[in-house]
Design a protein around this motif. Sequence first.
Motif, PDB file in Angstrom:
ATOM      1  N   CYS A  32      73.526  40.372  10.383  1.00  0.00           N
ATOM      2  CA  CYS A  32      72.679  41.310   9.618  1.00  0.00           C
ATOM      3  C   CYS A  32      72.816  41.167   7.905  1.00  0.00           C
ATOM      4  CB  CYS A  32      72.746  42.870   9.958  1.00  0.00           C
ATOM      5  SG  CYS A  32      72.377  43.501  11.411  1.00  0.00           S
ATOM      6  N   VAL A  33      71.664  41.203   7.215  1.00  0.00           N
ATOM      7  CA  VAL A  33      71.806  41.337   5.733  1.00  0.00           C
ATOM      8  C   VAL A  33      71.304  42.679   5.398  1.00  0.00           C
ATOM      9  CG1 VAL A  33      71.853  39.046   5.504  1.00  0.00           C
ATOM     10  CG2 VAL A  33      69.669  40.039   5.344  1.00  0.00           C
ATOM     11  N   THR A  34      71.602  43.146   4.243  1.00  0.00           N
ATOM     12  CA  THR A  34      70.693  44.554   3.696  1.00  0.00           C
ATOM     13  C   THR A  34      69.979  43.847   2.476  1.00  0.00           C
ATOM     14  OG1 THR A  34      72.913  44.735   2.523  1.00  0.00           O
ATOM     15  CG2 THR A  34      72.767  45.688   4.326  1.00  0.00           C
ATOM     16  N   LEU A  35      68.870  44.670   2.391  1.00  0.00           N
ATOM     17  CA  LEU A  35      67.810  44.381   1.652  1.00  0.00           C
ATOM     18  C   LEU A  35      67.382  45.631   1.014  1.00  0.00           C
ATOM     19  CD1 LEU A  35      65.065  41.718   2.978  1.00  0.00           C
ATOM     20  CD2 LEU A  35      66.344  41.547   0.681  1.00  0.00           C
ATOM     21  N   GLY A  36      67.914  46.175   0.011  1.00  0.00           N
ATOM     22  CA  GLY A  36      67.724  47.497  -0.359  1.00  0.00           C
ATOM     23  C   GLY A  36      68.048  48.567   0.644  1.00  0.00           C
ATOM     24  N   GLU A  37      67.054  49.332   1.144  1.00  0.00           N
ATOM     25  CA  GLU A  37      67.189  50.225   2.252  1.00  0.00           C
ATOM     26  C   GLU A  37      66.963  49.565   3.648  1.00  0.00           C
ATOM     27  OE1 GLU A  37      68.769  53.155   2.292  1.00  0.00           O
ATOM     28  OE2 GLU A  37      69.299  52.360   0.322  1.00  0.00           O
TER      29      GLU A  37
END
Length: 562
Positions: free
Chosen positions: A200-205
């Motif tokens: 997974c990656v986080t992109l803002g929320e």
Amino acid sequence: MMKRYVVSLAAMMSIVTAGAQTVTPQACEQSIVTPKAEGRYLWLPVQESAPEGKVQVIVSGSLQTEQNVRMARERVDYYVALDLLPYRDKGALRVCVQNVPTGSVCFSKLAQNDDAAFALIRERHRPLYHHTPERGWMNDPNGMFYKNGVWHLYYQYNPYGSMWGNMHWGHSSSADLIHWKDEGVALAPDVWGTMFSGSCVTLGERVVAMYTSSRPTPFGADVQAQCLAFSDDGGKTFSKYEGNPVLTGEEPDFRDPRPFWNEDIRAWNLILAVGQEMRIYSSPDLKAWTYESSFGRDFGSHGGVWECPDLFPLTSASGAKRWVLVCNINPGGPFGGSGTQYFVGQFDGHRFTVDNPDRYAGGKALWLDYGKDHYAAVSFCNAPDARRTMLAWMSNWQYANQVPTMQFRSANSIPRDLGLFEYQGDTYVASVPSGEMLSARGSKVRQPLEACEIVVDLKKHSEIVLSNPQGEQVVMRYDAVAQTFSMDRTKSGNVGFSADFPCATVAPTYGAVKQLRIFIDRCSVEVFDTDGKMAMTNLVFPSEPYNSLSVKGGKATIYEIK
Ligand code: FRU
């Protein structure tokens, strides 16, 4: 043949009422179960030695899902849950069971209720402070990330049995990296196949999962492709991207994507395991990928398929930055079967190059852990304070499906934080128990417990023996002259379930070790040089806990784990 016909004819004429579901045998090869109106879970009785049958959920004539289940024929080993909630009030609900003879016990032992804890078995070998699935099979940790104070851990998961199959992503979350809450299934198989490993990656929320779909075809090898799924509720639920798959290839082993944002090129990079090499790609948006380069043909261990890659920068105590490429390999590990090798070098967003090729020449490899049960190790995305925190699956493909547990199979290692250290002019990856493990330390105790940490201050030569009244023992030795540490589990308890299990593992220590930290949790022993120069993870299955410790050439302090 004759006998079978008679049984099936008798069965065809009967309608069985099992725990109030109706079971209508159609023929020896197929029975139809009509669940009751009440009761969220249909509990399927499993017998591990039975062949796989098919369990299909059908609503008003259309197939919703199908899973392979070892439905009990002669005896019930444990139960797995078929969650009926998603299929309620959508039409006529039927569960069709194929390839299970009509006389099998599973049909009379079916149960249906709302009790998520139904028929849970308390198992002697279930770890107390390591992450495990409540029920079912687990392999690789997947898609781990940290966000808003919560650590998220997904994992390769079979909810329908304690052996590999039906790959889903299970999900757990934790506020302290040690105590995990079960969050249920995050990704289930779809038309592109079952859910293999990914990240997974986080992109803002938003959380974006990139995973491999693996789809069997009747024409030959499974087809593997990379897919995306988006979560807007912090990783609890995901919607699959309608443009899936986003990256396809022609090789049969084409999997385990690890994307990450690379500020140096202001774009996404992706590292992917393909056969026996790692491929690197770049992308502006995680959807369109450009091939950049391949790494690994001439380096490291090639005893098997390269899997579950990772690629990240680490900074040494002197401030020097290095990129580390992690490559899990099976078989070809240091003691047979699975293992985690790594390479230290440079990465410019396009190509990874090793610093010192000689270290990986002719099959030589560096291992992140010198035990036999450390595999599929990958790191958390977005860990706080620039930490590089990692977990490994604590098993080995040589015997993972046979280890003596039932209701669940496999645990993850304790979390480790990575760094770099120098030894004789070369740079290595250091691995220490994550800081959270210190907070888990309880009070000092006199003798080893089934869940404890043992700290040993070492002299030149040390021998550490854990044993129980059955005469089962784990023997560890530190040799300051040879600069090695070893662990022998040949007499550790139940070692007979696989000829590959009994063994001794040996690690180089790269100089002197002053102190060891040994973590015991019912079925595992993980040992670390406190300075991070050596880690060793091994499973053990004693018939009762090791309650005695003898240390020659050292001084031990034992702590309970809270
Ligand atoms: C590693 C692995 C991965 C694959 C997954 C399937 O243990 O073989 O390469 O994605 O397991 O469960």
